[in-house]
Each structure stands twice: as structure tokens, then as C-alpha cells.
Design a protein around this motif. Structure first.
Motif, PDB file in Angstrom:
ATOM      1  N   SER A  84       0.674  -1.149   0.022  1.00 32.21           N
ATOM      2  CA  SER A  84       0.137  -0.116  -0.074  1.00 32.21           C
ATOM      3  C   SER A  84       0.913   1.252   0.151  1.00 32.21           C
ATOM      4  N   ASP A  85       2.044   1.333   0.422  1.00 32.12           N
ATOM      5  CA  ASP A  85       2.938   2.382   0.427  1.00 32.12           C
ATOM      6  C   ASP A  85       4.464   1.792   0.450  1.00 32.12           C
ATOM      7  N   LEU A  86       5.338   2.662   0.535  1.00 36.99           N
ATOM      8  CA  LEU A  86       6.873   2.168   0.478  1.00 36.99           C
ATOM      9  C   LEU A  86       7.177   1.876   1.822  1.00 36.99           C
ATOM     10  N   ALA A  87       6.667   2.289   2.938  1.00 35.50           N
ATOM     11  CA  ALA A  87       7.079   1.799   4.342  1.00 35.50           C
ATOM     12  C   ALA A  87       6.503   0.253   4.374  1.00 35.50           C
ATOM     13  N   SER A  88       5.475  -0.041   4.008  1.00 25.54           N
ATOM     14  CA  SER A  88       4.928  -1.429   3.794  1.00 25.54           C
ATOM     15  C   SER A  88       5.642  -2.420   2.896  1.00 25.54           C
ATOM     16  N   ALA A  89       6.120  -1.726   1.730  1.00 28.71           N
ATOM     17  CA  ALA A  89       6.856  -2.398   0.641  1.00 28.71           C
ATOM     18  C   ALA A  89       8.364  -2.912   1.485  1.00 28.71           C
ATOM     19  N   ILE A  90       8.855  -1.854   2.217  1.00 29.85           N
ATOM     20  CA  ILE A  90      10.197  -2.167   2.879  1.00 29.85           C
ATOM     21  C   ILE A  90       9.877  -3.394   3.961  1.00 29.85           C
ATOM     22  N   PHE A  91       8.730  -3.183   4.633  1.00 34.23           N
ATOM     23  CA  PHE A  91       8.634  -4.330   5.749  1.00 34.23           C
ATOM     24  C   PHE A  91       8.397  -5.706   5.091  1.00 34.23           C
ATOM     25  N   ARG A  92       7.643  -5.667   3.968  1.00 36.31           N
ATOM     26  CA  ARG A  92       7.427  -6.865   3.350  1.00 36.31           C
ATOM     27  C   ARG A  92       8.611  -7.547   2.863  1.00 36.31           C
ATOM     28  N   ARG A  93       9.455  -6.692   2.366  1.00 32.98           N
ATOM     29  CA  ARG A  93      10.956  -7.240   1.920  1.00 32.98           C
ATOM     30  C   ARG A  93      11.890  -7.651   3.192  1.00 32.98           C
ATOM     31  N   ILE A  94      11.638  -7.144   4.277  1.00 29.83           N
ATOM     32  CA  ILE A  94      12.382  -7.311   5.362  1.00 29.83           C
ATOM     33  C   ILE A  94      11.847  -8.745   5.912  1.00 29.83           C
ATOM     34  N   MET A  95      10.641  -8.930   5.879  1.00 26.40           N
ATOM     35  CA  MET A  95      10.060 -10.219   6.375  1.00 26.40           C
ATOM     36  C   MET A  95      10.339 -11.284   5.227  1.00 26.40           C
ATOM     37  N   GLU A  96      10.476 -11.271   4.118  1.00 25.84           N
ATOM     38  CA  GLU A  96      10.849 -12.158   3.095  1.00 25.84           C
ATOM     39  C   GLU A  96      12.217 -12.325   3.315  1.00 25.84           C
ATOM     40  N   PHE A  97      13.027 -11.360   3.643  1.00 23.50           N
ATOM     41  CA  PHE A  97      14.626 -11.648   3.997  1.00 23.50           C
ATOM     42  C   PHE A  97      14.514 -12.522   5.210  1.00 23.50           C
ATOM     43  N   ALA A  98      14.007 -12.277   6.105  1.00 25.93           N
ATOM     44  CA  ALA A  98      13.763 -12.942   7.637  1.00 25.93           C
ATOM     45  C   ALA A  98      13.702 -14.541   7.147  1.00 25.93           C
ATOM     46  N   SER A  99      12.740 -14.734   6.126  1.00 27.06           N
ATOM     47  CA  SER A  99      12.133 -16.263   5.986  1.00 27.06           C
ATOM     48  C   SER A  99      13.440 -16.599   5.251  1.00 27.06           C
ATOM     49  N   GLY A 140      12.592   1.971  11.511  1.00 29.24           N
ATOM     50  CA  GLY A 140      11.686   1.906  12.550  1.00 29.24           C
ATOM     51  C   GLY A 140      10.899   3.194  12.483  1.00 29.24           C
ATOM     52  N   LYS A 141      11.004   4.100  12.289  1.00 28.65           N
ATOM     53  CA  LYS A 141      10.444   5.188  12.551  1.00 28.65           C
ATOM     54  C   LYS A 141       9.247   5.528  11.543  1.00 28.65           C
ATOM     55  N   TYR A 142       9.198   4.626  10.487  1.00 27.47           N
ATOM     56  CA  TYR A 142       8.294   4.747   9.585  1.00 27.47           C
ATOM     57  C   TYR A 142       7.322   3.499   9.703  1.00 27.47           C
ATOM     58  N   PHE A 143       7.630   2.488  10.497  1.00 29.00           N
ATOM     59  CA  PHE A 143       6.886   1.398  10.740  1.00 29.00           C
ATOM     60  C   PHE A 143       5.665   1.399  12.065  1.00 29.00           C
ATOM     61  N   LYS A 144       4.841   0.790  11.897  1.00 32.61           N
ATOM     62  CA  LYS A 144       3.803   0.588  12.892  1.00 32.61           C
ATOM     63  C   LYS A 144       4.413  -0.206  14.278  1.00 32.61           C
ATOM     64  N   ALA A 145       4.036   0.281  15.394  1.00 30.22           N
ATOM     65  CA  ALA A 145       4.676  -0.433  16.566  1.00 30.22           C
ATOM     66  C   ALA A 145       4.758  -1.977  16.386  1.00 30.22           C
ATOM     67  N   GLU A 146       3.747  -2.614  15.988  1.00 29.35           N
ATOM     68  CA  GLU A 146       3.597  -3.934  15.859  1.00 29.35           C
ATOM     69  C   GLU A 146       4.552  -4.593  14.979  1.00 29.35           C
ATOM     70  N   TRP A 147       4.954  -3.561  13.776  1.00 26.36           N
ATOM     71  CA  TRP A 147       6.206  -4.255  13.073  1.00 26.36           C
ATOM     72  C   TRP A 147       7.284  -4.506  13.733  1.00 26.36           C
ATOM     73  N   ASN A 148       7.753  -3.369  14.216  1.00 24.47           N
ATOM     74  CA  ASN A 148       8.671  -2.863  15.247  1.00 24.47           C
ATOM     75  C   ASN A 148       9.008  -4.061  16.355  1.00 24.47           C
ATOM     76  N   GLU A 149       7.942  -4.499  16.967  1.00 23.19           N
ATOM     77  CA  GLU A 149       8.107  -5.484  17.966  1.00 23.19           C
ATOM     78  C   GLU A 149       8.278  -6.917  17.372  1.00 23.19           C
ATOM     79  N   ILE A 150       7.631  -6.955  16.074  1.00 19.34           N
ATOM     80  CA  ILE A 150       8.431  -8.491  15.439  1.00 19.34           C
ATOM     81  C   ILE A 150       9.700  -8.122  15.334  1.00 19.34           C
ATOM     82  N   LEU A 151      10.252  -7.022  14.558  1.00 17.19           N
ATOM     83  CA  LEU A 151      11.706  -6.960  14.389  1.00 17.19           C
ATOM     84  C   LEU A 151      12.543  -7.197  15.694  1.00 17.19           C
TER      85      LEU A 151
END
Length: 193
Positions: A84-99, A140-151
Motif C-alpha cells: 500500500s505504500d513504501l514503508a509497507s513494501a520495505i517491511f514486506r521485503r524485510i519479512m521475506e529476507f527474514a524467511s 523503524g520510525k516509519y513502521f507501525k509499533a507492531e512491525w517494530n515489535e516483530i523485528l
């Protein structure tokens, strides 16, 4: 917010690596825009990154999909909505990296035992944790709190099953749940008539 994130990325002295999302400076982005404008209608898109094969990431600058990120496959007629936006795209890529989708992980001990030529193709657990810390610090400053907790949890716990922080299935489910983007994977034709 997309513009602010990209401005921050481009202003950093140290390049931040994300697998399969290589940031483009403004000149390279403009060059790609000019190069592919004959093939694709890019008039409402801001190109910001490429993958290893040269396919492009861009976001919509207006209209119904404003700020949504699209992955443009250069051998197709357009692209797939990615987030939906760049922050979400970055978080998605990080999650894919983590897997471990785009990287080969190994334990620190395995990396130390590897031949130097082989070790350059692997990321050890401690190297992967450092990358997650860097992602958390930079984005992290662009991520939702829940995303940062996961990281934070992945950083503190390390590899879950010996070779990744999270399984691909868990990553996929988390991305679907956390990003709240119903149109993800929808194909958008960009071909010029």
C-alpha cells in the motif's frame, strides 16, 4: 510519506541493502523512467528501486492507487501491486529476507568453517541479526509499533529453526495480516497502446 522515506534513504552516506530491492539514486531512476516510458505508461509512477534482474519498483503518485507500490516485470504487460505504500513494501521485503527467501542463511559456526569463496554467498546468523538491527534503526520510525515489535523479537531470538528467523509460510501470513492490503498481487496493465 513515500517521498520522505526515499529522501532519507538517498541522503544516507551508507547504502542500506535490502534483498531484491536495490535503491536507485534520482538520476538512475529518471534514466529508467525515460528508457521504459516508450513501453510502459509511467506517467503516474515514481520509480525508486530495481531487483537483481532489473525489474522495477515504483509507487503511484496520484489517483485511486496513490502511494501504492507496484513491482513492474519488464517482460510482462505491467506489474503486480506489491504494497500500500513504501514503508509497507520495505517491511514486506524485510519479512521475506527474514524467511530466507532471497538469501542463504547459515550458522556462525558453519560460516567460519566455509571456504572463503563459498562464504560470500551466505549470511551468518550474527550478520543477519546485524542487518535486522540496521533495518530497525533506519526504517523503524516509519513502521507501525507492531512491525517494530516483530523485528525486535527476531533480533533478540535469532534463528528460529536453525536457518531463518521465520518460515516463509509465517512470513506470508504475517505480511497479509499486518499490511492490510487487499489488492496485493493484483496485476495492473501498464503497456502503452
Amino acid at each position: 510519506m513515500n517521498e520522505q522515506i526515499l529522501k532519507d534513504i538517498r541522503s544516507q552516506e551508507d547504502y542500506i541493502w535490502l534483498p531484491e530491492m536495490e535503491w536507485l539514486n534520482a538520476d538512475d531512476a529518471n534514466e529508467r523512467h525515460e528508457l521504459w516510458s516508450d513501453t510502459f505508461d509511467l506517467s503516474n509512477l515514481e520509480i525508486f528501486a530495481i531487483d537483481g534482474g532489473g525489474d522495477m519498483f515504483a509507487w503511484f503518485t496520484g489517483g485511486e492507487l496513490k502511494d501504492a507500490v507496484i513491482f513492474i516485470d519488464l517482460v510482462s504487460d505491467g506489474g503486480e501491486l506489491f504494497a500500500s505504500d513504501l514503508a509497507s513494501a520495505i517491511f514486506r521485503r524485510i519479512m521475506e529476507f527474514a524467511s530466507g527467501v532471497y538469501t542463504d542463511f547459515c550458522s556462525d559456526q558453519e560460516k567460519q568453517a566455509m571456504d572463503e569463496r563459498d562464504s560470500e554467498y551466505y549470511i551468518s546468523e550474527s550478520e543477519a541479526v546485524e542487518l535486522l538491527k540496521e533495518y530497525r534503526s533506519r526504517f523503524g520510525k516509519y513502521f507501525k509499533a507492531e512491525w517494530n515489535e516483530i523485528l525486535d523479537n527476531m533480533i533478540s531470538c535469532g534463528f528460529k529453526d536453525g536457518d531463518s528467523f521465520i518460515s516463509y509460510e509465517e512470513s506470508f501470513k504475517a505480511v497479509q495480516k499486518l499490511l492490510h492490503f487487499d489488492r496485493r498481487r493484483e496485476f495492473i496493465s501498464l503497456i502503452r497502446s
